[in-house]
Design a protein around this motif. Structure first.
Motif, PDB file in Angstrom:
ATOM      1  N   UNK A  32       0.833  -1.207   0.000  1.00  0.00           N
ATOM      2  CA  UNK A  32       0.000   0.000   0.000  1.00  0.00           C
ATOM      3  C   UNK A  32       0.867   1.257   0.000  1.00  0.00           C
ATOM      4  N   UNK A  33       1.912   1.245   0.804  1.00  0.00           N
ATOM      5  CA  UNK A  33       2.802   2.408   0.862  1.00  0.00           C
ATOM      6  C   UNK A  33       3.525   2.618  -0.464  1.00  0.00           C
ATOM      7  N   UNK A  34       3.950   1.534  -1.113  1.00  0.00           N
ATOM      8  CA  UNK A  34       4.610   1.659  -2.418  1.00  0.00           C
ATOM      9  C   UNK A  34       3.648   2.238  -3.449  1.00  0.00           C
ATOM     10  N   UNK A  35       2.401   1.771  -3.414  1.00  0.00           N
ATOM     11  CA  UNK A  35       1.396   2.283  -4.349  1.00  0.00           C
ATOM     12  C   UNK A  35       1.153   3.766  -4.105  1.00  0.00           C
ATOM     13  N   UNK A  36       1.005   4.144  -2.845  1.00  0.00           N
ATOM     14  CA  UNK A  36       0.781   5.557  -2.511  1.00  0.00           C
ATOM     15  C   UNK A  36       1.976   6.412  -2.899  1.00  0.00           C
ATOM     16  N   UNK A  37       3.177   5.882  -2.683  1.00  0.00           N
ATOM     17  CA  UNK A  37       4.389   6.631  -3.042  1.00  0.00           C
ATOM     18  C   UNK A  37       4.445   6.839  -4.553  1.00  0.00           C
ATOM     19  N   UNK A  38       4.109   5.791  -5.329  1.00  0.00           N
ATOM     20  CA  UNK A  38       4.087   5.943  -6.793  1.00  0.00           C
ATOM     21  C   UNK A  38       3.061   6.978  -7.222  1.00  0.00           C
ATOM     22  N   UNK A  39       1.867   6.907  -6.633  1.00  0.00           N
ATOM     23  CA  UNK A  39       0.812   7.868  -6.971  1.00  0.00           C
ATOM     24  C   UNK A  39       1.249   9.288  -6.645  1.00  0.00           C
ATOM     25  N   UNK A  40       1.863   9.458  -5.479  1.00  0.00           N
ATOM     26  CA  UNK A  40       2.338  10.792  -5.074  1.00  0.00           C
ATOM     27  C   UNK A  40       3.432  11.277  -6.006  1.00  0.00           C
ATOM     28  N   UNK A  41       4.361  10.386  -6.356  1.00  0.00           N
ATOM     29  CA  UNK A  41       5.442  10.770  -7.270  1.00  0.00           C
ATOM     30  C   UNK A  41       4.878  11.152  -8.641  1.00  0.00           C
ATOM     31  N   UNK A  42       3.906  10.406  -9.128  1.00  0.00           N
ATOM     32  CA  UNK A  42       3.282  10.737 -10.412  1.00  0.00           C
ATOM     33  C   UNK A  42       2.579  12.089 -10.350  1.00  0.00           C
ATOM     34  N   UNK A  43       1.904  12.336  -9.229  1.00  0.00           N
ATOM     35  CA  UNK A  43       1.213  13.617  -9.067  1.00  0.00           C
ATOM     36  C   UNK A  43       2.214  14.774  -9.020  1.00  0.00           C
ATOM     37  N   UNK A  44       3.293  14.589  -8.273  1.00  0.00           N
ATOM     38  CA  UNK A  44       4.320  15.635  -8.182  1.00  0.00           C
ATOM     39  C   UNK A  44       4.956  15.874  -9.545  1.00  0.00           C
ATOM     40  N   UNK A  45       5.233  14.785 -10.260  1.00  0.00           N
ATOM     41  CA  UNK A  45       5.841  14.908 -11.579  1.00  0.00           C
ATOM     42  C   UNK A  45       4.915  15.672 -12.535  1.00  0.00           C
ATOM     43  N   UNK A  46       3.631  15.341 -12.519  1.00  0.00           N
ATOM     44  CA  UNK A  46       2.671  16.030 -13.384  1.00  0.00           C
ATOM     45  C   UNK A  46       2.560  17.504 -13.004  1.00  0.00           C
ATOM     46  N   UNK A  47       2.542  17.774 -11.712  1.00  0.00           N
ATOM     47  CA  UNK A  47       2.457  19.158 -11.237  1.00  0.00           C
ATOM     48  C   UNK A  47       3.703  19.946 -11.633  1.00  0.00           C
ATOM     49  N   UNK A  48       4.868  19.325 -11.496  1.00  0.00           N
ATOM     50  CA  UNK A  48       6.115  19.999 -11.880  1.00  0.00           C
ATOM     51  C   UNK A  48       6.144  20.263 -13.378  1.00  0.00           C
ATOM     52  N   UNK A  49       5.685  19.296 -14.171  1.00  0.00           N
ATOM     53  CA  UNK A  49       5.652  19.468 -15.622  1.00  0.00           C
ATOM     54  C   UNK A  49       4.705  20.614 -15.997  1.00  0.00           C
ATOM     55  N   UNK A  50       3.547  20.666 -15.331  1.00  0.00           N
ATOM     56  CA  UNK A  50       2.577  21.723 -15.592  1.00  0.00           C
ATOM     57  C   UNK A  50       3.156  23.092 -15.223  1.00  0.00           C
ATOM     58  N   UNK A  51       3.824  23.169 -14.077  1.00  0.00           N
ATOM     59  CA  UNK A  51       4.440  24.427 -13.642  1.00  0.00           C
ATOM     60  C   UNK A  51       5.545  24.842 -14.607  1.00  0.00           C
TER      61      UNK A  51
END
Length: 104
Positions: A32-51
């Protein structure tokens, strides 16, 4: 004597079951923690790309405005020089003379 061992084995079995359940719970939690970490990393990556895209577009827009302003100033200066050539030469001479005096 067999009856005395039964409760002892029962305790071992319960301990073994608890150990297995704890291992499964730890494994599930880790997954569960690995899944959440991947989701968070994907969200951060998308946010950084958008910024980054936003900053890039904003910078490009500012550069275009700056180029346009520089072009407008140069065009106005050229028009002014063509309209008043003697004044322009006199101003250039005065500026050169003043700079020479300051640097001496």
């Amino acid at each position: 004597m067999a009856s005395a061992k039964a409760p002892h084995n029962s305790g071992r079995e319960k301990l073994h079951q608890a150990y297995n359940l704890a291992g499964e719970a730890a494994h599930d939690t880790a997954e569960h923690m690995k899944t959440r970490a991947r989701e968070t990393a994907d969200h951060v990556k998308a946010s950084a790309r958008e910024t980054a895209d936003h900053v890039k577009a904003s910078t490009r827009n500012t550069m275009e405005k700056g180029k346009q302003r520089a072009h407008d100033v140069a065009e106005r200066a050229e028009t002014s020089i063509k309209a008043h050539p003697l004044v322009s030469v006199g101003c250039a001479f005065a500026a050169g003379w003043l700079i020479a005096k300051i640097l001496k």
